[in-house]
Design a protein around this motif. Structure first.
Motif, PDB file in Angstrom:
ATOM      1  N   ALA A  22       0.825  -1.213   0.000  1.00 47.54           N
ATOM      2  CA  ALA A  22       0.000   0.000   0.000  1.00 47.54           C
ATOM      3  C   ALA A  22       0.859   1.263   0.000  1.00 47.54           C
ATOM      4  O   ALA A  22       0.464   2.304   0.514  1.00 47.54           O
ATOM      5  CB  ALA A  22      -0.950  -0.002   1.201  1.00 47.54           C
ATOM      6  N   VAL A  23       2.072   1.163  -0.545  1.00 47.61           N
ATOM      7  CA  VAL A  23       2.919   2.330  -0.788  1.00 47.61           C
ATOM      8  C   VAL A  23       3.355   2.288  -2.248  1.00 47.61           C
ATOM      9  O   VAL A  23       3.444   1.215  -2.852  1.00 47.61           O
ATOM     10  CB  VAL A  23       4.159   2.383   0.141  1.00 47.61           C
ATOM     11  CG1 VAL A  23       3.744   2.670   1.571  1.00 47.61           C
ATOM     12  CG2 VAL A  23       4.965   1.094   0.062  1.00 47.61           C
ATOM     13  N   CYS A  24       3.631   3.459  -2.807  1.00 47.58           N
ATOM     14  CA  CYS A  24       3.980   3.498  -4.228  1.00 47.58           C
ATOM     15  C   CYS A  24       4.913   4.658  -4.529  1.00 47.58           C
ATOM     16  O   CYS A  24       5.048   5.609  -3.749  1.00 47.58           O
ATOM     17  CB  CYS A  24       2.725   3.628  -5.085  1.00 47.58           C
ATOM     18  SG  CYS A  24       1.864   5.218  -4.917  1.00 47.58           S
ATOM     19  N   SER A  25       5.549   4.567  -5.697  1.00 46.45           N
ATOM     20  CA  SER A  25       6.440   5.607  -6.190  1.00 46.45           C
ATOM     21  C   SER A  25       6.201   5.799  -7.679  1.00 46.45           C
ATOM     22  O   SER A  25       5.502   5.004  -8.321  1.00 46.45           O
ATOM     23  CB  SER A  25       7.902   5.226  -5.944  1.00 46.45           C
ATOM     24  OG  SER A  25       8.767   6.218  -6.457  1.00 46.45           O
ATOM     25  N   SER A  26       6.800   6.846  -8.236  1.00 50.18           N
ATOM     26  CA  SER A  26       6.701   7.085  -9.678  1.00 50.18           C
ATOM     27  C   SER A  26       7.544   6.109 -10.481  1.00 50.18           C
ATOM     28  O   SER A  26       7.299   5.905 -11.665  1.00 50.18           O
ATOM     29  CB  SER A  26       7.145   8.514 -10.013  1.00 50.18           C
ATOM     30  OG  SER A  26       6.278   9.448  -9.434  1.00 50.18           O
ATOM     31  N   THR A  27       8.562   5.533  -9.830  1.00 49.45           N
ATOM     32  CA  THR A  27       9.459   4.627 -10.544  1.00 49.45           C
ATOM     33  C   THR A  27       9.674   3.350  -9.752  1.00 49.45           C
ATOM     34  O   THR A  27       9.761   3.376  -8.522  1.00 49.45           O
ATOM     35  CB  THR A  27      10.833   5.277 -10.795  1.00 49.45           C
ATOM     36  OG1 THR A  27      11.528   5.429  -9.551  1.00 49.45           O
ATOM     37  CG2 THR A  27      10.693   6.645 -11.467  1.00 49.45           C
ATOM     38  N   ASP A  28       9.786   2.249 -10.456  1.00 51.30           N
ATOM     39  CA  ASP A  28      10.101   0.978  -9.802  1.00 51.30           C
ATOM     40  C   ASP A  28      11.460   1.054  -9.111  1.00 51.30           C
ATOM     41  O   ASP A  28      11.633   0.529  -8.007  1.00 51.30           O
ATOM     42  CB  ASP A  28      10.131  -0.152 -10.830  1.00 51.30           C
ATOM     43  CG  ASP A  28       8.754  -0.489 -11.376  1.00 51.30           C
ATOM     44  OD1 ASP A  28       7.761   0.075 -10.883  1.00 51.30           O
ATOM     45  OD2 ASP A  28       8.680  -1.311 -12.302  1.00 51.30           O
ATOM     46  N   ARG A  29      12.407   1.692  -9.772  1.00 48.37           N
ATOM     47  CA  ARG A  29      13.768   1.756  -9.228  1.00 48.37           C
ATOM     48  C   ARG A  29      13.786   2.500  -7.890  1.00 48.37           C
ATOM     49  O   ARG A  29      14.406   2.043  -6.920  1.00 48.37           O
ATOM     50  CB  ARG A  29      14.697   2.436 -10.226  1.00 48.37           C
ATOM     51  CG  ARG A  29      16.150   2.478  -9.786  1.00 48.37           C
ATOM     52  CD  ARG A  29      17.015   3.099 -10.866  1.00 48.37           C
ATOM     53  NE  ARG A  29      18.422   3.164 -10.474  1.00 48.37           N
ATOM     54  CZ  ARG A  29      19.377   3.679 -11.224  1.00 48.37           C
ATOM     55  NH1 ARG A  29      19.090   4.191 -12.412  1.00 48.37           N
ATOM     56  NH2 ARG A  29      20.627   3.697 -10.783  1.00 48.37           N
ATOM     57  N   GLY A  30      13.121   3.629  -7.832  1.00 49.78           N
ATOM     58  CA  GLY A  30      13.085   4.396  -6.588  1.00 49.78           C
ATOM     59  C   GLY A  30      12.352   3.659  -5.488  1.00 49.78           C
ATOM     60  O   GLY A  30      12.787   3.641  -4.333  1.00 49.78           O
ATOM     61  N   HIS A  31      11.230   3.043  -5.828  1.00 51.18           N
ATOM     62  CA  HIS A  31      10.456   2.278  -4.848  1.00 51.18           C
ATOM     63  C   HIS A  31      11.279   1.115  -4.300  1.00 51.18           C
ATOM     64  O   HIS A  31      11.366   0.926  -3.082  1.00 51.18           O
ATOM     65  CB  HIS A  31       9.184   1.749  -5.512  1.00 51.18           C
ATOM     66  CG  HIS A  31       8.405   0.796  -4.664  1.00 51.18           C
ATOM     67  ND1 HIS A  31       7.526   1.207  -3.683  1.00 51.18           N
ATOM     68  CD2 HIS A  31       8.377  -0.566  -4.643  1.00 51.18           C
ATOM     69  CE1 HIS A  31       6.998   0.148  -3.091  1.00 51.18           C
ATOM     70  NE2 HIS A  31       7.496  -0.940  -3.658  1.00 51.18           N
TER      71      HIS A  31
END
Length: 203
Positions: free
Chosen positions: A164-173
């Motif tokens: 239930a958390v997210c980021s704009s990029t897979d790499r950053g997440h």
């Protein structure tokens, strides 16, 4: 590292801190976070389960460029359309399936990544006897990062809801999640929503 509540069940003195789940980061916004659509159902499920124990944060840009200080002025030079003098206020609202729970859920507005900068949130949580924070929202490597690190410094038990958390990029997440799990393993737990729902006690 296995995602689980390594330090046991969640006490009744737990609050759900939901970070910046706003239209500002939803579809159609210049700041849209694509992953937000994936986590919306999980976040909404947790909010609906514990609305009276939920605190929403909202990221509120300055009204005009002159109100942005230091490096923030340079930041908003790149995003002038996000200044409030040009931005429709409806973009600042929580996503609709979340907004209907406030109240009883509480809403805290903030002008920067961290929600701890002015002491209001910490004061309210301490006054409510909260010792443990369950964190959802976005972005994993920006506002969630600012929230989690501040909570660690203030001594809260911190539990990140892994789905239930997210980021704009897979790499950053992925980088942020690795940091939480490996570098802060004694202070930050990551666990899936279902385990958290089952482990959150009432007494």
């Amino acid at each position: 590292m296995t995602e689980t509540l390594r330090f046991g069940r969640l006490p009744a003195a737990t609050a759900h801190l939901c970070i910046d789940m706003q239209r500002l980061f939803g579809p159609g916004s210049p700041w849209a976070v694509p992953w937000i659509e994936r986590i919306r159902p999980a976040v909404a499920t947790l909010v609906a389960a514990r609305p009276q124990r939920t605190v929403f944060t909202r990221f509120i840009p300055p009204a005009r460029l002159g109100a942005a200080s230091g490096a923030w002025a340079r930041y908003y030079t790149q995003w002038p359309e996000m200044l409030r003098e040009r931005l429709d206020d409806r973009w600042l609202e929580l996503l609709p399936e979340l907004a209907r729970h406030a109240p009883p859920a509480k809403v805290i507005d903030k002008p920067v990544y961290s929600p701890w900068h002015d002491g209001r949130l910490h004061g309210w949580l301490r006054g409510a006897g909260v010792t443990t924070l369950v964190v959802t929202g976005g972005e994993t490597d920006v506002c969630v990062l600012g929230t989690v690190m501040g909570a660690v410094d203030l001594g809260y038990r911190v539990v990140l809801v892994a789905d239930a958390v997210c980021s704009s990029t897979d790499r950053g997440h992925d980088a942020a999640m690795t940091l939480y799990r490996e570098r802060f393993s004694q202070q930050i737990e990551t666990a899936p929503l279902q385990e958290i729902l089952e482990a959150w006690g009432n007494d």
